[in-house]
Design a protein around this motif. Sequence first.
Motif, short mmCIF file in Angstrom:
data_model
loop_
_atom_site.label_atom_id
_atom_site.label_comp_id
_atom_site.label_asym_id
_atom_site.label_seq_id
_atom_site.Cartn_x
_atom_site.Cartn_y
_atom_site.Cartn_z
N PRO A 74 0.81 -1.23 0.05
CA PRO A 74 -0.03 -0.03 -0.14
C PRO A 74 0.90 1.18 -0.02
CG PRO A 74 -0.71 -1.55 1.58
CD PRO A 74 0.73 -1.93 1.26
N LEU A 75 0.78 2.11 -1.07
CA LEU A 75 1.57 3.16 -1.03
C LEU A 75 1.01 4.63 -1.10
CD1 LEU A 75 3.94 1.91 -4.30
CD2 LEU A 75 4.41 1.85 -1.80
N GLY A 76 -0.23 4.55 -0.74
CA GLY A 76 -0.92 6.12 -0.54
C GLY A 76 -0.67 6.79 -1.87
N GLY A 77 -0.08 7.76 -1.74
CA GLY A 77 -0.07 8.77 -2.80
C GLY A 77 0.97 8.43 -3.96
N LEU A 78 1.70 7.13 -3.64
CA LEU A 78 2.61 6.83 -4.76
C LEU A 78 1.81 5.88 -5.70
CD1 LEU A 78 6.05 6.08 -2.91
CD2 LEU A 78 5.46 7.75 -4.91
N GLY A 79 2.20 5.97 -6.88
CA GLY A 79 1.73 4.81 -7.96
C GLY A 79 2.63 3.48 -7.89
N GLY A 80 3.88 3.99 -7.79
CA GLY A 80 4.97 2.91 -7.70
C GLY A 80 6.36 3.70 -7.72
N LEU A 81 7.33 2.80 -7.84
CA LEU A 81 8.72 3.34 -7.79
C LEU A 81 9.69 2.18 -8.46
CD1 LEU A 81 10.84 1.99 -5.60
CD2 LEU A 81 9.23 3.01 -4.07
N ALA A 82 10.52 2.61 -8.97
CA ALA A 82 11.79 1.72 -9.84
C ALA A 82 12.95 2.27 -8.89
CB ALA A 82 11.94 1.92 -11.13
N ASP B 202 -3.84 -0.17 -5.99
CA ASP B 202 -4.23 -0.03 -7.19
C ASP B 202 -4.87 -1.30 -8.01
OD1 ASP B 202 -3.72 2.81 -7.25
OD2 ASP B 202 -1.79 2.47 -8.29
N TRP B 203 -5.89 -0.94 -9.17
CA TRP B 203 -6.54 -2.30 -9.72
C TRP B 203 -5.53 -2.63 -10.71
CZ3 TRP B 203 -7.86 2.87 -9.37
CH2 TRP B 203 -7.88 3.64 -10.72
N GLY B 204 -5.83 -3.70 -11.48
CA GLY B 204 -4.81 -4.57 -12.22
C GLY B 204 -4.24 -3.77 -13.44
N GLU B 205 -5.10 -3.10 -14.10
CA GLU B 205 -4.58 -2.37 -15.43
C GLU B 205 -3.64 -1.30 -14.96
OE1 GLU B 205 -9.15 -1.15 -14.99
OE2 GLU B 205 -7.81 -2.74 -14.46
N GLU C 123 -14.27 12.10 -18.63
CA GLU C 123 -14.30 13.02 -17.56
C GLU C 123 -15.75 13.17 -17.24
OE1 GLU C 123 -13.23 16.25 -15.27
OE2 GLU C 123 -11.76 15.48 -16.95
N ARG C 124 -16.63 12.97 -17.97
CA ARG C 124 -18.08 12.94 -17.60
C ARG C 124 -18.40 11.65 -16.86
NH1 ARG C 124 -22.82 10.60 -18.70
NH2 ARG C 124 -21.91 9.28 -20.20
N LEU C 125 -17.88 10.59 -17.26
CA LEU C 125 -17.78 9.42 -16.39
C LEU C 125 -17.15 9.20 -14.80
CD1 LEU C 125 -17.74 6.99 -19.33
CD2 LEU C 125 -19.72 7.28 -17.97
N GLY C 126 -16.38 10.41 -14.85
CA GLY C 126 -15.64 10.37 -13.36
C GLY C 126 -14.35 9.82 -13.57
N TRP C 127 -13.97 9.33 -14.69
CA TRP C 127 -12.89 8.32 -14.77
C TRP C 127 -11.37 9.35 -14.60
CZ3 TRP C 127 -14.03 4.78 -19.47
CH2 TRP C 127 -15.24 4.19 -19.14
N ARG C 128 -11.60 10.73 -14.62
CA ARG C 128 -10.21 11.44 -14.72
C ARG C 128 -10.00 12.24 -13.49
NH1 ARG C 128 -6.91 11.17 -17.97
NH2 ARG C 128 -6.51 13.36 -18.26
N THR C 129 -10.82 11.63 -12.43
CA THR C 129 -10.60 12.44 -11.10
C THR C 129 -10.43 10.81 -10.22
OG1 THR C 129 -12.99 12.28 -10.62
CG2 THR C 129 -11.80 14.45 -11.25
N HIS C 130 -9.55 11.20 -8.90
CA HIS C 130 -9.24 10.07 -8.10
C HIS C 130 -10.62 9.56 -7.69
CE1 HIS C 130 -6.65 8.00 -5.26
NE2 HIS C 130 -7.87 8.28 -4.14
N PRO C 131 -10.47 8.06 -7.75
CA PRO C 131 -9.53 7.23 -7.67
C PRO C 131 -9.32 6.71 -9.34
CG PRO C 131 -11.42 6.01 -7.07
CD PRO C 131 -11.83 7.51 -7.23
N PHE C 132 -9.89 7.29 -10.11
CA PHE C 132 -9.83 7.13 -11.72
C PHE C 132 -10.23 5.57 -11.98
CE2 PHE C 132 -5.92 9.51 -9.83
CZ PHE C 132 -6.43 10.89 -10.24
N TYR D 187 -14.70 1.27 -15.73
CA TYR D 187 -15.53 -0.13 -16.11
C TYR D 187 -14.54 -1.08 -16.33
CZ TYR D 187 -19.42 3.23 -17.50
OH TYR D 187 -20.56 4.03 -17.66
N GLY D 188 -14.98 -2.29 -15.74
CA GLY D 188 -14.15 -3.40 -15.74
C GLY D 188 -12.96 -3.54 -15.31
N ALA D 189 -12.80 -3.07 -14.09
CA ALA D 189 -11.45 -2.90 -13.42
C ALA D 189 -11.03 -4.37 -13.22
CB ALA D 189 -11.40 -2.28 -12.03
N MET D 190 -9.66 -4.75 -13.25
CA MET D 190 -9.21 -6.04 -13.51
C MET D 190 -8.41 -6.18 -12.17
SD MET D 190 -7.73 -6.69 -17.22
CE MET D 190 -6.54 -5.37 -17.46
N ASP D 191 -8.37 -7.52 -11.71
CA ASP D 191 -7.49 -7.80 -10.52
C ASP D 191 -6.11 -7.79 -10.76
OD1 ASP D 191 -9.84 -8.60 -9.05
OD2 ASP D 191 -9.86 -10.52 -9.41
#
Length: 359
Positions: free
Chosen positions: A167-175, A195-198, A292-301, A304-308
């Motif tokens: 669990p990284l909170g405000g981080l998406g990831g790191l290398a 985060d979800w799979g994709e 944007e209308r569907l709410g996908w451009r704001t947190h948590p982004f 539809y069809g979010a993957m594991d």
Amino acid sequence: MIGVRLKLARTATGFSLRGLAAAISHCVSAQSIGKYERNEAMPSSSTLIALANALHTTVEYLLGDPDLVLDDLEFRKNGFISKREEAQVEATVLVYLERYLAVEDILQLQSIRWDVPRDVPYPVFHSSIEADRAADALRYYWGLGHEPIPNLVELLEERGIKIFAFPLGGLGGLAARARRPRLPPVPIVVVNAEDWGERQRFTLAHELGHIVLDISPDLDAERVAHRFAGAMLMPAKSLWLEVGKHRSSIPLGELLALKHVFGVSIQALTYRCRELDIINQTTYRALFNEFERLGWRTHPFKEYGAMDGERPNRFNRLCLRALAEGAISEAKAAEILDVGMTEVSNYMRGTLSSSLEVE
């Protein structure tokens, strides 16, 4: 000795020696902490616990191998994250990496060597388009062809990259690269377990870009890594085969189906279609207005069809293998895996728990 890591943790949290002494209620003086950092003395167990708590880290981190360090850290941020939070993530990665390497040593595996592709680092000096050529070269070296990658975590682990999900909170990831004396560096990628799979898959590919690319300082490194991720997950030839080279429109239903073909978000697909000039700027804007209308451009982004997510399993598998072969005890396995003895015992009896399940 704890000197190196104690000073790193104190610096990361912004404490002076006196400030840290105050944070632990002056159970030892600032002068004593200075001696710990110079490895002139060792704190008692109670002082060590107090220091770890004040520094928002763990005793295990402070006592860890001071020669194992993380270099070339690249954080992918979803939002604001403080230096303290970054330091906490770094400490967590080091703790789990030490456990990972310890299990490999117990099994005498000497770690899977990083399968460094030919010509790495790939140069991206003039344009982000060069990231496409880098992704094609990497796919060729790894024998992937142009097909979608079914399990990116498994592929990277097989190639010697250590993958972690926290669990990284405000981080998406790191290398990062872990360095040890007289041993080759170990590449590491961490994804946000929340985060979800994709999104995790895109983060993995994005961070892989930071590992294998040599990006000119005149270019936007994040944009280049994004382009590399898109090309790695959605090769041009494969995407052209699915959608054609030029489209006046692409309905959401088709994008949703393609999402599951390539294991990426609808938005990443749309962006990639624009990069390859499959759609024009007008169609691209219209689609993103709909997102944007569907709410996908704001947190948590979330779309539809979010993957594991694809779970990194190699560390668990190796630990359980060491247990099965009698190389470690159940108590040691529980300690390394950071789970209870009951979970380990249940696994050995064939009753899997969600935290130990391996694929």
